[in-house]
Design a protein around this motif. Structure first.
Motif, PDB file in Angstrom:
ATOM      1  N   GLY A  50      -6.581  -7.321  -1.590  1.00  0.00           N
ATOM      2  CA  GLY A  50      -6.933  -8.929  -1.564  1.00  0.00           C
ATOM      3  C   GLY A  50      -8.221  -8.821  -0.996  1.00  0.00           C
ATOM      4  N   GLN A  89      -1.780  -4.287   0.533  1.00  0.00           N
ATOM      5  CA  GLN A  89      -2.176  -5.621  -0.233  1.00  0.00           C
ATOM      6  C   GLN A  89      -3.275  -6.442   0.540  1.00  0.00           C
ATOM      7  OE1 GLN A  89       1.669  -7.729   0.680  1.00  0.00           O
ATOM      8  NE2 GLN A  89       2.245  -7.548  -1.610  1.00  0.00           N
ATOM      9  N   ARG A 108       1.994  -3.594   3.087  1.00  0.00           N
ATOM     10  CA  ARG A 108       1.489  -4.915   3.778  1.00  0.00           C
ATOM     11  C   ARG A 108      -0.322  -4.636   3.714  1.00  0.00           C
ATOM     12  NH1 ARG A 108       1.190  -9.964   3.742  1.00  0.00           N
ATOM     13  NH2 ARG A 108       0.287 -10.974   5.624  1.00  0.00           N
ATOM     14  N   MET A 156       4.369  -2.330  -2.635  1.00  0.00           N
ATOM     15  CA  MET A 156       3.213  -2.114  -1.991  1.00  0.00           C
ATOM     16  C   MET A 156       3.304  -2.406  -0.411  1.00  0.00           C
ATOM     17  SD  MET A 156      -0.900  -3.373  -2.989  1.00  0.00           S
ATOM     18  CE  MET A 156      -0.382  -3.456  -4.707  1.00  0.00           C
ATOM     19  N   LYS A 172       3.005  -2.516  -9.266  1.00  0.00           N
ATOM     20  CA  LYS A 172       2.088  -2.533  -8.515  1.00  0.00           C
ATOM     21  C   LYS A 172       0.721  -1.718  -8.743  1.00  0.00           C
ATOM     22  CE  LYS A 172       5.158  -4.246  -4.885  1.00  0.00           C
ATOM     23  NZ  LYS A 172       6.366  -3.748  -4.036  1.00  0.00           N
ATOM     24  N   THR A 229      -2.878  -2.877  -9.173  1.00  0.00           N
ATOM     25  CA  THR A 229      -4.106  -2.079  -8.631  1.00  0.00           C
ATOM     26  C   THR A 229      -5.029  -1.576  -9.426  1.00  0.00           C
ATOM     27  OG1 THR A 229      -2.491  -1.338  -7.028  1.00  0.00           O
ATOM     28  CG2 THR A 229      -4.602  -0.528  -6.698  1.00  0.00           C
TER      29      THR A 229
END
Lengths: 342, 125
Positions: free
Chosen positions: B10, B6, B3, B1, A4, A8
């Motif tokens: 996003g 994210q 929420r 990660m 992750k 990122t």
């Protein structure tokens, strides 16, 4: 967890990259100016320049015009012509000496086909003024007798015309000189690129914002202004100057008289050419040559061009277009003409 | 990660894509065909020929009324249709329909010029 973090990082990296690309490919400012000068319409386009730069360019054009115009009182040409036959020498600034020297060099190289001392002939015909007329044979032969580049006497820093009535006419070379000076002016200002168009004498410098080749059209002699018969695609900076019969002329009793004179007769040169376009590094050369090549006619002109390094030319005769060897692959015909094969 | 992370990531990504898309779209949008009248080098009138609905006529006179040029603009084209200069070369230029074309009245120092996206950087004449 590590994946992750990687994702990122990658996404942020992508964002930064996008930002960087957009910054580098941001539109470069384009500034243009249209003005009247040297008896014609001038278009200046600069990339990464300002209107102040264009103000400076307009002033430079004004200075050159007031120095080399035949009619502006106090100009070098005016003073030289007025002093013809008086015996006194006219002092020259370094720039004035340079222009006269270049003009004489081209007169020598083209055996007088380009002639900076045709003032008596040009004035007689009045083409370009509001009173053009066909002179009598007697008037013309007198004018031809007073014309000719050999009559200009030059010594370091000064010049003179030895007989009354002799006169310089530098219209065939001053625009070329001005274009080269404008290019130097813009480059000294740090302008990244642009197009200088002095009445159809085109000179490019630097680079276009997208770095692509310059596309310069060549006017179709048979159609209205702005309609090309073909396009030159050029990856280097070059001056493109065209001499043609289709812009300055007048008609009397059904006969059309153009403005490119045969120095030997004083009449507009008898020719089947509609136009000649010269490509060269310096515009001062292209300007003088375009007149000379027109006077020489295609056969002799093509031989001269092929012998000059860095110079190329395009000739339009009727519906035929002839190209010097250096233009192979650079010119694309768009009008209904055919390319002469040699 | 988490929420929330994210969503933020996003969201940022979508905004970036949107910006890029807008920027690309703007670069490729073709400008309209614009007719420009200039007198003595100064632009005195600009008309967007691409969005013009009805023909427009401009009568341009010098200060003393001696020099007259009449310019007509119609959707997609413009021309100097009348002039009282000696040679009327400007009128003979006819209808201008493409960017880069121009009609010039040198005696009256008047020019009609079409601007827009032209594929030529210059035209030698």
């Amino acid at each position: 967890m590590k994946n992750k973090k990687l994702l990122t990082g990658a996404l942020i990296g992508l964002l930064l990259l996008a930002g960087l690309v957009m910054w580098y490919r941001r539109p470069v400012t384009v500034e243009t100016r249209q003005l009247y000068g040297m008896g014609t319409v001038i278009h200046l386009t600069v990339y990464g320049g300002t209107q102040e730069d264009l103000d400076g360019a307009a002033q430079l054009i004004g200075r050159i015009e007031s120095d080399f115009s035949t009619v502006i009182e106090g100009s070098l040409v005016y003073r030289l012509n007025a002093a013809a036959g008086s015996g006194s020498w006219t002092a020259l600034t370094p720039q004035e000496e340079k222009v006269l020297t270049e003009a004489l060099l081209w007169a020598k190289w083209t055996d007088g086909a380009f002639d900076p001392a045709l003032g008596p002939v040009v004035q007689l015909w009045g083409i370009g003024t509001d009173r053009p007329r066909v002179p009598s044979e007697k008037e013309l032969s007198a004018a031809v007798g007073l014309s000719g580049w050999r009559r200009l006497q030059m010594e370091p820093g000064k010049a003179r015309l030895s007989r009354v009535g002799e006169a310089l006419e530098l219209g065939g070379i001053v625009k070329g000189y001005a274009a080269d000076e404008l290019r130097r002016f813009f480059e000294e200002k740090g302008i990244s690129g642009g197009v200088i168009d002095l009445g159809g004498n085109v000179l490019t410098f630097g680079k276009k914002p997208d770095g692509s080749a310059w596309r310069i059209g060549v006017q179709d002699p048979g159609l209205g202004r702005g309609k090309p018969l073909g396009v030159l695609t050029l990856n280097r900076n070059v001056s493109v100057v065209t001499s043609g019969v289709y812009e300055r002329f007048f008609t009397e009793n059904g006969v059309t008289y153009h403005h490119i004179f045969d120095p030997a007769t004083g009449y507009p040169v008898a020719t089947d050419l509609s136009s000649v376009t010269v490509l060269s590094d310096r515009s001062i050369d292209g300007d003088a040559l375009s007149t000379a090549l027109f006077v020489l006619g295609q056969e002799r002109a093509m031989k001269l061009v092929e012998s000059l390094p860095g110079v190329d030319a395009l000739f339009v005769r009727g519906k035929q277009v002839a190209l010097s060897s250096g233009l192979a692959g650079l010119f694309k015909l768009t009008g209904d003409y055919t390319i002469e094969t040699r | 990660m988490k929420r929330g992370d994210q969503l933020i990531l996003g969201g940022t990504f979508c905004v970036a894509l949107l910006c890029a898309a807008l920027w690309l779209w703007n670069r490729n949008a073709a400008p309209a065909l614009v007719a420009e009248i200039s007198s003595d080098g100064v632009v005195i009138e600009t008309v967007d020929l691409a969005t013009l609905k009805e023909p427009v006529t401009f009568r341009i006179e010098s200060h003393d009324g001696q020099d007259v040029n009449v310019i007509r603009m119609e959707p997609g084209r413009a021309a100097i249709v009348e002039a009282n200069c000696p040679d009327e070369l400007c009128v003979r230029s006819g209808w201008l329909t493409r960017a880069g074309q121009s009609a010039v009245c040198l005696p009256h120092r008047l020019a009609l010029y079409l601007k827009g996206e032209s594929d030529l950087d210059g035209l030698s004449h």
